[in-house]
Design a protein around this motif. Structure first.
Motif, PDB file in Angstrom:
ATOM      1  N   SER A 139       0.833  -1.197   0.000  1.00 32.83           N
ATOM      2  CA  SER A 139       0.000   0.000   0.000  1.00 32.83           C
ATOM      3  C   SER A 139       0.868   1.247   0.000  1.00 32.83           C
ATOM      4  O   SER A 139       2.049   1.203   0.327  1.00 32.83           O
ATOM      5  N   ASP A 148      -4.213   1.254  -2.464  1.00 34.89           N
ATOM      6  CA  ASP A 148      -3.899  -0.170  -2.380  1.00 34.89           C
ATOM      7  C   ASP A 148      -4.031  -0.759  -3.781  1.00 34.89           C
ATOM      8  O   ASP A 148      -5.144  -1.026  -4.245  1.00 34.89           O
ATOM      9  N   THR A 150      -3.358  -3.698  -4.882  1.00 41.24           N
ATOM     10  CA  THR A 150      -3.870  -5.068  -4.909  1.00 41.24           C
ATOM     11  C   THR A 150      -5.393  -5.076  -4.956  1.00 41.24           C
ATOM     12  O   THR A 150      -6.007  -5.836  -5.715  1.00 41.24           O
ATOM     13  N   ARG A 151      -6.016  -4.219  -4.161  1.00 39.13           N
ATOM     14  CA  ARG A 151      -7.480  -4.108  -4.138  1.00 39.13           C
ATOM     15  C   ARG A 151      -7.988  -3.113  -5.177  1.00 39.13           C
ATOM     16  O   ARG A 151      -9.191  -2.958  -5.340  1.00 39.13           O
ATOM     17  N   SER A 153      -7.939   0.066  -4.900  1.00 41.30           N
ATOM     18  CA  SER A 153      -8.770   0.992  -4.145  1.00 41.30           C
ATOM     19  C   SER A 153      -7.978   2.228  -3.726  1.00 41.30           C
ATOM     20  O   SER A 153      -6.765   2.188  -3.536  1.00 41.30           O
ATOM     21  N   ARG A 162     -13.114   2.225  -6.010  1.00 37.99           N
ATOM     22  CA  ARG A 162     -12.349   1.240  -6.767  1.00 37.99           C
ATOM     23  C   ARG A 162     -11.963   1.847  -8.111  1.00 37.99           C
ATOM     24  O   ARG A 162     -12.763   2.543  -8.745  1.00 37.99           O
TER      25      ARG A 162
END
Length: 237
Positions: A139, A148, A150-151, A153, A162
C-alpha cells in the motif's frame, strides 16, 4: 542476500556527504545490479529528483549544510514524491527522538551506520523496491490518502473507491518514481497501446482525476498534478 530479479536495474539515489561512504555505497549498489547516482547535499538531491526517475533513496540524515538538512529533505521528498521509498542511514550518535522524528516524517526504514551489516541495508532496499510504498506492504500513503494497488482501491478517511485496472496501473507507475511522467513515458511504460495518441493518455488521466473527485471535490487535480513537465502525485494534506 534477498535481491529479487524484478528490482535489478532500479535507479537508487545515495544522499551522503562523506565521500568515502558515498563511494562505497555506489560501488556496492552497482555490484548488486542497481543504477546508483549520488548527491552530497539536500539542494543537489532535490534537483536530481526533479529531473531523473529514481526508484529509492538512501539518505544520510546529517549533511554538511546543517543537522536538520536530512529531515528537511525527507519532508520535501514526502511532499513531492510521496510513494518513493526512503531508507535513512544515520551516524552512530543516535537517539530515540531522531528515530521517531524520521518515521513521523515518512522514513521507510532507519539504520544506524556501523551498527548493522551493510547486507541488512541492501536486503531492506530490495524489499522496499518490491513493496514500493511507505505504508503496509503493497500500500501507499499520500498524506490523508491511501492507495492499495492489490485491491485497486483509493481511500480517504472513511470513503473509498475502486479504480479500473488501467487507472490502478497509472497511479502505481506515478507512485514508483520521482520524475514527472509525460504521455510518451506512460506509453513507453506499456500502459497504453504503442500507437496511442497523447490525447488518449491525457483523456485517461482526466477521467482518473474525475473519479478521484468522487472522494472529495477537487481531489483529482490536487493528487494527480499536471505540469508542463508531466504528471506526478502529490501528498494530500
Amino acid at each position: 542476500m534477498y535481491r529479487p530479479a524484478e528490482v535489478l536495474g532500479s535507479a537508487v539515489l545515495v544522499v551522503e556527504d562523506e565521500m568515502a561512504m558515498q563511494q562505497q555505497l555506489r560501488i556496492d549498489l552497482h555490484d548488486l545490479g542497481y543504477r546508483p547516482s549520488a548527491s552530497s547535499s539536500a539542494p543537489e538531491a532535490m534537483e536530481l529528483l526533479s529531473r531523473e526517475r529514481v526508484a529509492a533513496v538512501l539518505l544520510d540524515l546529517v549533511l554538511d549544510e546543517g543537522e536538520d538538512s536530512g529531515f528537511e529533505l525527507l519532508t520535501w521528498i514526502r511532499q513531492h514524491h510521496p510513494g518513493l521509498p526512503v531508507i535513512v542511514l544515520s551516524a552512530a550518535q543516535v537517539n530515540s527522538a531522531s528515530i521517531r522524528r524520521a518515521y513521523e516524517l515518512g522514513a521507510s526504514s532507519y539504520f544506524v551506520k556501523g551498527n548493522v551489516p551493510m547486507a541488512h541495508i541492501y536486503s531492506d532496499l530490495a524489499a522496499r523496491l518490491v513493496e514500493r510504498g511507505t505504508g503496509r506492504p503493497g500500500s501507499y500513503k499520500f498524506g490523508r490518502l491511501e492507495f492499495d494497488p492489490t485491491r485497486r482501491s483509493v481511500k480517504l478517511g472513511e470513503r473509498d473507491i475502486r479504480l479500473t485496472p488501467q487507472q490502478t496501473a497509472l497511479v502505481l507507475h506515478l507512485a514508483q518514481g520521482s520524475k514527472p511522467a509525460t504521455a510518451r513515458d506512460l506509453i513507453e511504460a506499456g500502459l497504453f497501446r504503442t500507437d496511442a495518441a497523447h490525447s488518449t493518455v491525457h483523456s485517461a488521466l482526466l477521467t482518473l482525476r474525475r473519479r478521484l473527485d468522487e472522494l472529495e471535490p477537487g481531489l483529482g487535480p490536487t493528487f494527480v498534478r499536471a505540469t508542463a513537465r508531466g504528471y506526478n502525485l502529490v501528498s494530500v494534506p
